[in-house]
Scaffold this active site. Structure first.
Site, mmCIF file in Angstrom:
data_model
loop_
_atom_site.group_PDB
_atom_site.id
_atom_site.type_symbol
_atom_site.label_atom_id
_atom_site.label_comp_id
_atom_site.label_asym_id
_atom_site.label_seq_id
_atom_site.Cartn_x
_atom_site.Cartn_y
_atom_site.Cartn_z
ATOM 1 N N LYS A 53 16.456 42.208 -0.715
ATOM 2 C CA LYS A 53 17.074 41.464 -1.763
ATOM 3 C C LYS A 53 17.514 42.606 -2.847
ATOM 4 O O LYS A 53 18.663 42.484 -3.260
ATOM 5 C CB LYS A 53 15.805 40.537 -2.573
ATOM 6 N N GLN A 97 7.521 36.306 -5.388
ATOM 7 C CA GLN A 97 7.448 36.468 -3.786
ATOM 8 C C GLN A 97 6.009 36.037 -3.308
ATOM 9 O O GLN A 97 4.898 36.352 -3.817
ATOM 10 C CB GLN A 97 7.557 38.006 -3.183
ATOM 11 N N ASP A 120 14.653 30.535 -7.265
ATOM 12 C CA ASP A 120 14.226 30.044 -5.823
ATOM 13 C C ASP A 120 14.104 28.341 -5.759
ATOM 14 O O ASP A 120 13.984 28.016 -4.375
ATOM 15 C CB ASP A 120 12.664 30.348 -5.675
HETATM 16 N N1 GUN Z 1 8.216 33.990 0.949
HETATM 17 C C1 GUN Z 1 8.893 33.543 1.904
HETATM 18 N N2 GUN Z 1 10.012 33.073 1.562
HETATM 19 C C2 GUN Z 1 10.280 33.267 0.274
HETATM 20 C C3 GUN Z 1 11.209 32.832 -0.702
HETATM 21 O O1 GUN Z 1 12.364 32.325 -0.255
HETATM 22 N N3 GUN Z 1 11.073 32.925 -1.949
HETATM 23 C C4 GUN Z 1 9.698 33.295 -2.302
HETATM 24 N N4 GUN Z 1 9.763 33.605 -3.633
HETATM 25 N N5 GUN Z 1 8.743 33.674 -1.720
HETATM 26 C C5 GUN Z 1 8.904 33.624 -0.141
#
Ligand code: GUN
Length: 298
Positions: A53, A97, A120
């Site tokens: 990211k 996350q 998200d």
């Molecule tokens: N863990 C696995 N995929 C994601 C996601 O798209 N966003 C977040 N915040 N955590 C994750």
């Protein structure tokens, strides 16, 4: 007949190039989109997502930062971090996350994120708006699947879509997006899960089959109908001593086995995975554009 490969890497690069133009314009008006990821503990998959990211942000001109805490972090400290990010004017998107350590109340943290910064799309307020067909942010992975279909001119309207997996971040929201009364949706959706009887027969009905249950290569050729469109959301690490790092990444679909039976198929890696990041960037740029326009919910 061999399937057409749905190239998520290529589409995500196109989306990032489109975003870079929007970001240039925003910067000319004095606004740099900003994204903060909060990373707790040292889960290798989470480390790798957050790294990807940050790299993608840097490439297109999004300011990004990562706030790291050990697995022993307290609920209060995480909540204080989110509250501070809600206040900051330079941050358009907040991402916590997951997974979080078990002593953390994840829902309480999600509820604290301001819905206007919830890139998200996990806040229940945003999940609700999405369900009502009036979203302000769509969750990145299901949004990525919808965008892949759209950009490959695959119209789900009137078709049978079977989603295997009922997670809150993929299966449930994707089902909700696909049943919306709108263009490039209007599908008839079935969601399968671990308690589904005759899962093979249900999957074989699918014009579009989405595998999102986190089981390596679970979907075999005899579970798809001839000419099915197969979307693989799975990202699984499986041991492989032939690889230098000792493992390889496979999806939830037996890709080789299904390749000759499907009409379209997403590879892993290089399918849905890169789209998740592209849609996160899309949401962050959308949020920054709203900041530029002084947009507020309600
Ligand atoms: N863990 C696995 N995929 C994601 C996601 O798209 N966003 C977040 N915040 N955590 C994750």
């Amino acid at each position: 007949m061999a399937a057409t490969i749905i190239d998520g890497k290529k589409i995500s690069d196109e989306i990032k190039a489109e975003l870079a133009i929007k970001i240039d314009k925003l910067k000319k008006s004095g606004i740099t989109p900003g994204l903060t990821a909060i990373l707790v503990g040292n889960n290798p998959a989470s480390e790798s997502y957050v790294k990807s990211k940050a790299k993608a942000c840097a490439k297109i001109g999004v300011y990004s930062e990562v706030i790291r805490r050990s697995a022993e972090v307290s609920q209060k400290e995480l909540e204080d971090i989110v509250k501070e990010l809600n206040r900051r004017h330079d941050i358009d998107g907040i991402l916590v996350q997951s997974p979080l350590p078990t002593h953390i109340d994840e829902l309480a943290i999600t509820l604290l994120i301001h819905p206007e910064k919830d890139v998200d799309g996990f806040h229940p307020y945003n999940v609700g708006l999405m369900l009502l067909g009036r979203p302000i942010f769509l969750s990145c992975t299901p949004y990525g699947v919808m965008e892949l279909l759209r950009r490959y001119n695959i119209d789900p309207s009137g078709r049978e879509v079977v989603i295997v997996g009922r997670s809150n971040i993929v299966g449930k929201p994707l089902g909700a997006m696909l049943i919306q009364k709108q263009k490039m949706a209007n599908a008839t959706v079935t969601i399968c899960h671990s308690q589904t009887a005759n899962i093979k027969e249900v999957c074989r009905r699918a014009d579009i089959l989405v595998a999102a249950m986190g089981r390596p290569q679970f979907i075999k050729a005899d579970m798809i109908k001839n000419g099915a469109i197969v979307i693989d959301v799975g990202i699984n690490r499986v041991e492989d001593q032939k690889e230098e790092r000792g493992y390889k990444i496979v999806g939830d679909v037996d890709y080789e086995g299904c390749f000759d039976r499907a009409s379209f198929i997403t590879p892993v890696p290089g399918g849905v995975g890169p789209m998740t990041i592209a849609m996160l960037l899309t949401n962050t740029v959308l949020s920054a554009t709203r900041r530029a326009n002084n947009w507020r919910i309600g």
